[in-house]
Design a protein around this motif. Structure first.
Motif, PDB file in Angstrom:
ATOM      1  N   ARG A 132       0.834  -1.204   0.000  1.00 24.89           N
ATOM      2  CA  ARG A 132       0.000   0.000   0.000  1.00 24.89           C
ATOM      3  C   ARG A 132       0.869   1.255   0.000  1.00 24.89           C
ATOM      4  O   ARG A 132       0.583   2.230  -0.694  1.00 24.89           O
ATOM      5  CB  ARG A 132      -0.898   0.028   1.246  1.00 24.89           C
ATOM      6  N   ASP A 178      -4.770   2.722   4.410  1.00 22.37           N
ATOM      7  CA  ASP A 178      -5.837   2.156   3.587  1.00 22.37           C
ATOM      8  C   ASP A 178      -6.829   3.232   3.147  1.00 22.37           C
ATOM      9  O   ASP A 178      -7.992   2.951   2.868  1.00 22.37           O
ATOM     10  CB  ASP A 178      -6.564   1.019   4.322  1.00 22.37           C
ATOM     11  N   GLN A 210      -5.406  -5.070  -3.116  1.00 22.86           N
ATOM     12  CA  GLN A 210      -5.124  -4.428  -4.393  1.00 22.86           C
ATOM     13  C   GLN A 210      -6.390  -4.145  -5.184  1.00 22.86           C
ATOM     14  O   GLN A 210      -6.503  -3.124  -5.851  1.00 22.86           O
ATOM     15  CB  GLN A 210      -4.184  -5.308  -5.232  1.00 22.86           C
ATOM     16  N   PHE A 235      -8.007  -1.107  -3.767  1.00 23.91           N
ATOM     17  CA  PHE A 235      -7.233   0.074  -4.142  1.00 23.91           C
ATOM     18  C   PHE A 235      -7.547   0.479  -5.571  1.00 23.91           C
ATOM     19  O   PHE A 235      -7.777   1.658  -5.864  1.00 23.91           O
ATOM     20  CB  PHE A 235      -5.732  -0.194  -4.012  1.00 23.91           C
TER      21      PHE A 235
END
Length: 392
Positions: free
Chosen positions: A102, A202, A318, A321
């Motif tokens: 991240r 996050d 992922q 994200f």
């Protein structure tokens, strides 16, 4: 034939070198110093110098009339100071594999981008320390972070923890980054930032919208507390992203230091609200729903990602994200390809098709063209996500 042992020879060579150094120093002055190459910081201009403030508080209370809350003001005049940067944001994180991934993704967004606007926000990745004993792996990971990213890494005095004071330790560390030398008065300081922020690794922030939002706020000497106000369980801002003005950071880490030290254990973001509310000073509180959770979470702060979203929380893997970052870009009316051209240094972010698949390993069939760019159609990606969800 005279035999000389290796040990004797080593001593002789060492003594000879020492004697030559002594002669050089005696007749030619000190040995030349190795030239130091100072790596410029990503976050600071070369002519800026961080000044560690004195331990004594730099703010004071002005008791008002009519039983109103006290006012909080700096002890020194800020006349003659250059305009401070907008904000310093601490990204609280840990040195675990998923978190390190991240961090790399966020670095690409926050620190390595060449944008069409002037970035007025600095970022630090904030770690707790390793445990004093039997925590070699963590210690090595932290040392590697400091070695690779010295200007972006803050390692706190406290051991890595959750809800045991890590946020408070960040406010204390941020105080030491919040001031610079006055340009004309050598005995005075100037604030380097208007606000100090806290977020987690996050969360994805749309920097341009954040800057526009903070710049739009009315300027005031009163301390500020900015974020998304929780409607359940107390008067405090959500931990997704919130800010304290520098004067408020100064007060809660110095003037109320003992009280806050005694009350720092507990739900971190709620404790920050407790620190602010305990000050007894007039604080401007600004809450916005433009800082929110991802729309598919069960949290009450969830919302759709739109062209008003400033920060979106819940980047747990992922795939999330990708969805969150792509959603922020698409809300600008951009495909990811156009966003890369507008926002990013292509030498850093233009990846081969296999490069994209390596980053977003949970999204197998992205519909990539030969240049490695992602097609604007979201349907194929949604289909791929459903297929992968069934496989898992």
């Amino acid at each position: 034939m005279i035999k000389i042992s290796f040990h004797t020879l080593t001593i002789a060579v060492a003594l000879s070198i020492s004697f030559l150094c002594f002669v050089y120093i005696s007749f030619a002055g000190e040995l030349p110093q190795r030239r130091q190459t100072v790596k410029p910081s990503m976050n600071l201009k070369p002519d800026e110098t961080v000044i560690i403030p004195p331990s004594k508080s730099l703010v004071h209370k002005l008791e008002p009339e009519n039983n109103n809350a006290a006012l909080l003001r700096f002890n020194f005049p800020t006349t003659g100071c250059p305009p401070p940067k907008l904000a310093l944001i601490g990204i609280l994180t840990v040195p675990k594999p998923m978190n390190l991934l991240r961090q790399q993704l966020l670095r690409r967004i926050y620190l390595n981008e060449t944008r069409s606007f002037s970035r007025d926000v600095d970022f630090k990745f904030v770690f707790g320390s390793a445990k004093p004993t039997n925590d070699t792996a963590t210690q090595q990971a932290l040392e590697l972070q400091k070695l690779l990213f010295p200007d972006e890494t803050v390692i706190l005095a406290c051991v890595e923890n959750m809800n045991k004071g890590k946020s408070f330790e960040w406010w204390k560390a941020a105080r030491n980054l919040a001031y610079m030398r006055h340009p004309t008065n050598p005995t005075a300081l100037c604030p380097r930032y208007e606000y100090i922020g806290k977020t987690d690794d996050d969360v994805v922030i749309h920097i341009e919208r954040l800057q526009n939002f903070l710049h739009s706020l009315e300027k005031t000497e009163d301390p500020s507390y900015i974020g998304t106000m929780q409607i359940r369980g107390g008067d405090y801002m959500s931990g997704i992203l919130h800010f304290l003005s520098v004067s408020l950071v100064e007060y809660i880490t110095v003037d109320d230091h003992d009280w806050n030290e005694a009350h720092k254990v507990g739900y971190e973001d709620k404790q920050t609200g407790e620190f602010v509310n305990h000050t007894g000073v007039q604080v401007r509180k600004i809450s916005t729903r433009r800082i929110h959770d991802y729309e598919d979470t069960p949290n009450w702060t969830k919302a759709l990602t739109t062209n008003q979203s400033i920060a979106v929380h819940h980047m747990k893997d992922q795939r999330l994200f990708y969805e969150i970052y792509k959603g922020l870009l698409e809300s600008d009316g951009l495909t990811l390809e156009l966003a890369l051209e507008k926002y990013a240094a292509r030498k850093n972010l233009t990846l081969s098709p296999q490069g994209w698949r390596n980053i977003f390993t949970m999204v197998k069939d992205l519909g990539l063209d030969e240049r490695g760019m992602i097609e604007p159609e979201w349907v194929a990606i949604q289909k791929a996500l459903k297929v992968n969800a069934l496989k898992s």
